[in-house]
Motif scaffolding. Structure first.
Motif: not given
Length: 258
Positions: A166-170, A234-236, A159-164, A241-244
């Motif tokens: 997602l919230f970096l995108l924010f 999770l991967v998607a 979860a840490s990977v996906a949250y990081s 999020a990283t790409w955007y």
């Protein structure tokens, strides 16, 4: 007769470096996350989990049901996303808000490298302050009975990977990244994602639980999302999020740029 091997032309001075990780950016990001008041919250939440686990073990003894409630409800449902908000938004949001990001963008470092580096730091901080305390809390609560401590720790790390991401995108798209992150973490993940059946499929928590249940004994951890779908989502989400986020950072222009 001697021959010479042609060499690739040197990069022009000031050309952005294209590696995915930049040590200086990483060091500055670590200092920003662990050297401000936000670091207090990073330490307080895991400490609260450990203290709670010790108190429950002393007062109620080892109990798998209670352990699952604390690790799944408080730790994975509240603590992990909150730490993700602090680390993910804090990795870049404050620099954009106060304008200091212009100094970083003026350096010969590609903006994709900046995003990947900051994401790596955010993931490292989130895993350290969530997955490791969850593992310790699991051992304190029931001695890792049914491999629950390991299973929930794996779920917290995933979860840490996906949250990081997602919230970096924010942090790159709004000045109110922390507010949006808290709404997502406390309203969607902790409330809507746990109460409404259809929403559970779109919950990072449930995706992580699907992975974590494979590391625990059968039936010790449950998820409403099947493993293949959980991994795919999770991967998607992480990749998108990283790409955007990188795309948004590239859209920032400095004075004098065309």
């Amino acid at each position: 007769m001697s021959t010479t091997t042609p060499t690739a032309p040197a990069a022009p001075p000031g050309a952005p470096k294209t590696s995915l990780f930049h040590p200086t950016v990483a060091r500055l990001t670590y200092r920003a996350l662990l050297g401000r008041r936000r670091a207090l919250i990073l330490f307080v939440l895991p400490a609260l989990l450990v203290v709670l686990s010790v108190a429950v073990r002393v007062l109620a003894g080892a109990d798998d049901s209670t352990a699952g409630g604390i690790l799944g409800g408080f730790a994975l449902g509240t603590m992990v996303p909150l730490i993700g908000v602090i680390a993910g938004t804090g990795a870049i949001g404050p620099e954009i808000d106060d304008g200091s990001v212009v100094y970083l963008l003026s350096k010969p470092v590609s903006r994709s490298t900046i995003i990947f580096t900051k994401l790596g730091v955010a993931i490292g901080v989130t895993v350290a302050f969530s997955a490791l305390p969850v593992l310790l809390a699991g051992f304190l609560l029931n001695g890792n009975s049914q491999q629950m401590a390991v299973g929930y720790a794996v779920a917290a790390a995933v979860a840490s990977v996906a949250y990081s991401a997602l919230f970096l995108l924010f942090g790159t798209i709004t000045r109110h990244a922390v507010v949006f992150g808290l709404v997502y973490a406390l309203v969607w993940e902790a409330l809507v994602g746990n109460l409404i059946p259809g929403a559970k499929t779109l919950s990072v928590q449930q995706w992580a639980l699907a992975v974590g249940q494979k590391a625990a004994a059968e039936g010790a951890i449950t998820s409403d999302v099947q493993m293949p779908l959980a991994i795919g989502l999770l991967v998607a989400v992480t990749a998108a999020a990283t790409w955007y986020a990188a795309r948004r950072l590239k859209a920032l222009t400095l004075a004098g740029e065309e």
